[in-house]
Write an enzyme that holds these catalytic residues in place. Sequence first.
Site, mmCIF file in Angstrom:
data_model
loop_
_atom_site.group_PDB
_atom_site.id
_atom_site.type_symbol
_atom_site.label_atom_id
_atom_site.label_comp_id
_atom_site.label_asym_id
_atom_site.label_seq_id
_atom_site.Cartn_x
_atom_site.Cartn_y
_atom_site.Cartn_z
ATOM 1 N N GLU A 160 -10.448 3.619 3.148
ATOM 2 C CA GLU A 160 -9.539 4.436 2.356
ATOM 3 C C GLU A 160 -9.865 4.167 0.889
ATOM 4 O O GLU A 160 -9.781 3.032 0.420
ATOM 5 C CB GLU A 160 -8.069 4.122 2.668
ATOM 6 C CG GLU A 160 -7.693 4.554 4.077
ATOM 7 C CD GLU A 160 -6.186 4.717 4.295
ATOM 8 O OE1 GLU A 160 -5.397 4.079 3.583
ATOM 9 O OE2 GLU A 160 -5.821 5.491 5.215
ATOM 10 N N ASP A 165 0.846 -1.188 0.000
ATOM 11 C CA ASP A 165 0.000 0.000 0.000
ATOM 12 C C ASP A 165 0.884 1.243 0.000
ATOM 13 O O ASP A 165 1.772 1.370 0.850
ATOM 14 C CB ASP A 165 -0.904 -0.015 1.227
ATOM 15 C CG ASP A 165 -2.065 0.956 1.081
ATOM 16 O OD1 ASP A 165 -2.508 1.173 -0.057
ATOM 17 O OD2 ASP A 165 -2.523 1.488 2.102
ATOM 18 N N ARG A 183 -8.525 3.297 12.862
ATOM 19 C CA ARG A 183 -7.683 4.463 13.194
ATOM 20 C C ARG A 183 -7.184 4.442 14.626
ATOM 21 O O ARG A 183 -6.086 4.950 14.910
ATOM 22 C CB ARG A 183 -8.462 5.753 12.958
ATOM 23 C CG ARG A 183 -8.948 5.942 11.545
ATOM 24 C CD ARG A 183 -7.808 5.978 10.561
ATOM 25 N NE ARG A 183 -8.308 6.120 9.187
ATOM 26 C CZ ARG A 183 -7.550 5.977 8.115
ATOM 27 N NH1 ARG A 183 -6.262 5.669 8.220
ATOM 28 N NH2 ARG A 183 -8.062 6.119 6.915
ATOM 29 N N THR A 185 -8.962 -5.915 3.160
ATOM 30 C CA THR A 185 -8.841 -4.977 2.040
ATOM 31 C C THR A 185 -9.794 -5.481 0.963
ATOM 32 O O THR A 185 -9.693 -6.640 0.553
ATOM 33 C CB THR A 185 -7.399 -4.966 1.488
ATOM 34 O OG1 THR A 185 -6.501 -4.614 2.548
ATOM 35 C CG2 THR A 185 -7.254 -3.981 0.343
ATOM 36 N N LYS A 239 -4.567 -2.389 9.685
ATOM 37 C CA LYS A 239 -4.880 -2.542 8.263
ATOM 38 C C LYS A 239 -4.982 -4.007 7.863
ATOM 39 O O LYS A 239 -5.325 -4.308 6.717
ATOM 40 C CB LYS A 239 -3.753 -1.920 7.427
ATOM 41 C CG LYS A 239 -3.411 -0.485 7.780
ATOM 42 C CD LYS A 239 -4.250 0.480 7.006
ATOM 43 C CE LYS A 239 -3.661 1.875 7.046
ATOM 44 N NZ LYS A 239 -4.365 2.765 6.096
ATOM 45 N N GLU A 298 -8.992 3.984 -2.683
ATOM 46 C CA GLU A 298 -7.749 3.830 -3.436
ATOM 47 C C GLU A 298 -8.030 3.117 -4.753
ATOM 48 O O GLU A 298 -9.103 2.563 -4.968
ATOM 49 C CB GLU A 298 -6.732 2.989 -2.648
ATOM 50 C CG GLU A 298 -6.462 3.513 -1.245
ATOM 51 C CD GLU A 298 -5.262 2.848 -0.586
ATOM 52 O OE1 GLU A 298 -4.447 2.218 -1.294
ATOM 53 O OE2 GLU A 298 -5.145 2.957 0.648
ATOM 54 N N GLN A 332 -4.369 2.021 14.779
ATOM 55 C CA GLN A 332 -3.242 2.574 14.017
ATOM 56 C C GLN A 332 -2.463 3.608 14.830
ATOM 57 O O GLN A 332 -1.227 3.594 14.855
ATOM 58 C CB GLN A 332 -3.789 3.209 12.725
ATOM 59 C CG GLN A 332 -2.725 3.692 11.752
ATOM 60 C CD GLN A 332 -3.324 4.246 10.453
ATOM 61 O OE1 GLN A 332 -4.539 4.200 10.261
ATOM 62 N NE2 GLN A 332 -2.485 4.759 9.592
ATOM 63 N N ASP A 338 -8.960 0.175 1.443
ATOM 64 C CA ASP A 338 -7.995 -0.235 2.476
ATOM 65 C C ASP A 338 -8.606 0.076 3.842
ATOM 66 O O ASP A 338 -8.263 1.064 4.487
ATOM 67 C CB ASP A 338 -6.703 0.559 2.240
ATOM 68 C CG ASP A 338 -5.617 0.203 3.246
ATOM 69 O OD1 ASP A 338 -5.498 -0.981 3.576
ATOM 70 O OD2 ASP A 338 -4.903 1.120 3.682
ATOM 71 N N HIS A 378 -4.118 13.794 1.069
ATOM 72 C CA HIS A 378 -4.314 12.797 2.140
ATOM 73 C C HIS A 378 -3.135 12.798 3.102
ATOM 74 O O HIS A 378 -3.323 12.783 4.332
ATOM 75 C CB HIS A 378 -4.493 11.406 1.528
ATOM 76 C CG HIS A 378 -4.496 10.291 2.539
ATOM 77 N ND1 HIS A 378 -5.528 10.075 3.414
ATOM 78 C CD2 HIS A 378 -3.559 9.338 2.825
ATOM 79 C CE1 HIS A 378 -5.247 9.034 4.189
ATOM 80 N NE2 HIS A 378 -4.059 8.570 3.854
ATOM 81 N N GLU A 417 -10.525 11.961 7.388
ATOM 82 C CA GLU A 417 -10.352 13.307 6.835
ATOM 83 C C GLU A 417 -11.680 14.058 6.749
ATOM 84 O O GLU A 417 -11.764 15.223 7.127
ATOM 85 C CB GLU A 417 -9.715 13.197 5.436
ATOM 86 C CG GLU A 417 -8.322 12.598 5.445
ATOM 87 C CD GLU A 417 -7.871 12.203 4.049
ATOM 88 O OE1 GLU A 417 -8.049 11.021 3.689
ATOM 89 O OE2 GLU A 417 -7.367 13.071 3.321
#
Lengths: 414, 414
Positions: free
Chosen positions: A197, A124, A235, A255, A251, A199, A238, A231, A131, A356
Amino acid sequence: MTRLRPSWVAGANDPETDFPLNNLPYGVFSTKALSPRCGVAIGDRILDVARAEAAGLTGTRDLVQAAKWNPLMAAGPEVWAGFRARIGALLAEGSPEREAVAPLLVPMADAALHLPFDVAEYTDFYAGKQHAINVGTMFRGPENALPPNWLHIPIGYNGRASTVVVSGTDIRRPVGQTKAKEAAAPSFGPSQRLDIELEMGAIVGTPSTMGQPVTVAEARAMIFGYVLLNDWSARDLQAWEYQPLGPFQAKAFATSISPWIVTAAALAPFAAEGPEREVPLLRYLVEDTPGLYDIALSVEMNGQTISRTNMRELYYSPAQQLTHHASSGCAMRTGDLLGTGTISGPAPDSYGSLLEMTWGGQTPIRVGAETRAFIEDGDTLTLRGHAQGDGFRVGFGACSGRILPAPDFFKETT
Amino acid sequence: MTRLRPSWVAGANDPETDFPLNNLPYGVFSTKALSPRCGVAIGDRILDVARAEAAGLTGTRDLVQAAKWNPLMAAGPEVWAGFRARIGALLAEGSPEREAVAPLLVPMADAALHLPFDVAEYTDFYAGKQHAINVGTMFRGPENALPPNWLHIPIGYNGRASTVVVSGTDIRRPVGQTKAKEAAAPSFGPSQRLDIELEMGAIVGTPSTMGQPVTVAEARAMIFGYVLLNDWSARDLQAWEYQPLGPFQAKAFATSISPWIVTAAALAPFAAEGPEREVPLLRYLVEDTPGLYDIALSVEMNGQTISRTNMRELYYSPAQQLTHHASSGCAMRTGDLLGTGTISGPAPDSYGSLLEMTWGGQTPIRVGAETRAFIEDGDTLTLRGHAQGDGFRVGFGACSGRILPAPDFFKETT
């Protein structure tokens, strides 16, 4: 911009379909009658290419008989081009093979879709600048938002391939260690800050050799195709785990990818330049041709669109990422999946993660009649993407996943 | 402590051999006459278990016919125990099958050794406390040496499986981005701070299910065996790239493992407690039985021993690492390789990396008549390890690699 290539297949000339003849993406499907096998999407049908190959219609032998696309992926660009041209000819308006091909079309509505390829390894990247600035600001403060290496290196980390799943697979909320700022010690329990996420994923077709870096041009030729990629990220796990060696369990639990591999050939008409370089790149990363694609992307939560962005927001292209990945001499293999990193645009309604959009959960967003800071059990998150042609689109299908409650496992929190 | 189990095979009762009957490690070998196949080391011979199985001697069917151990690894602890007991019976002093077995023994001196299993994914942990303190002091300063999560989490990151190679494979010096402190911009070229990391690797046999964490006891039962592991590291690439997402190209170019999988069963008599917990562990990580092994480890450079340590220096056991790895719901698979992290003892002559031994290159070490800060082209690095019994040892064989010059690739440095 190229125009629609007309097909004789139902729905394939509809300007709203993701799957006109210009696309011809590769998936793996099954029906009540058919075991999992390779198929090509066309309109609202799937061409059973396993049977087409067995009938001598594809010009290949034993490349699409497995229920994965890896054998064709490993065969290299010339074989890819020949196969694509042949499938295109079979399905084109006026095809002389129409009568032989028609019985090999399966209604998409009757099919279950499976992971289209064996994922060798999953990496990744972190190639979206907005971002990186947003997350860096939240995790490390505005003065340290963009790490000093970011404008020089397509930053990436190795992810976990065993939990890459196809769209439609339910995702269990992860458990793990978290530590509240004021707490003396961490606790263990379900993630309270579960996120997506947005992507794209580039899929490596032809491999590289251990000890031998590749050029950007070589890397571009190695890429077989693309998928949408979510993904999923915890949080709270993380934030507590990621120093000093990067994201791991935050993570590792899942996925999701879209079920259709859209080939580099299908996307070629939509090639687009990335942003201007803010500092000169080292020569091994310089890309002479447009490395991105103009692909409109969106995120839906429970059917409500909550963000819209575009692949063009990336600072590093997939070919640059792959070049950097192999630069140390790291061998790349057929089936390697390279996530681009989250693709956020300049404003909150174009951000690619809830972290975000809600600025770390501080400003929940409206989702229909409800509000959300992070994902709740039962929520369904869906990514969509397409390149817009003149009267047609090259689309990816949905990349969707619903969140199930966390497993019962050491329920106490300390 | 158990005693030597006598064998009728030449050299197997020698107190200095790595491979007495007590060991019976699993490798893949070939000779001029024999294609790559599964073999078991015994003294200075290898038992061709592919032929033994085909002859009906092993009590298994089609578990060791591939040139990899993955099929047996996936079969689970009961099958592992039965197979080991049967091989032990064939090779024990007084075995009634001696005449049938003797023709299936190949001199080890005539054999080439190959990677013994298909590596599904490779994860590297950071479970040696002295190593974490040493590296943390050099990279972040003494006040931030041990990250706040370190005493609570077996910190790990996903590594690259495509470049895991067997002992004896030459390793090409990696190229990559580095940035000197005083430089305005990074440059690209061969690593100047090439290093080893002395580790052990645990190999997952039976898999776990996505979305389902495992207990420490379940994790222990999933581990098939162990190898020595050298996590080659380019310290200059690492220092520039590792923030914020962890090591990537600095570790991706190569990881060497010893050729023989020493089973958990062979090591059981050498089980050892880890160090005292400095803070209580969260319950999911608590291990009730000794999780480490008393394994003496050493590093040689060009035939000179430069460090000696022991697996007991680890703070987290392989079972604790595996439990944490699966804790989020991450699916673990047959063939997953889990590096323990560098095993450093308390003093420089027991450190597991040159970075630590030379304190960042500041105090080069003596290697025979020469000195070294980091590895030079042509140097050979060798790890060794064994558990000491009463008149016998259970050894791993060597984990060795020689460094070749960097590839020609964009030779300019900016």
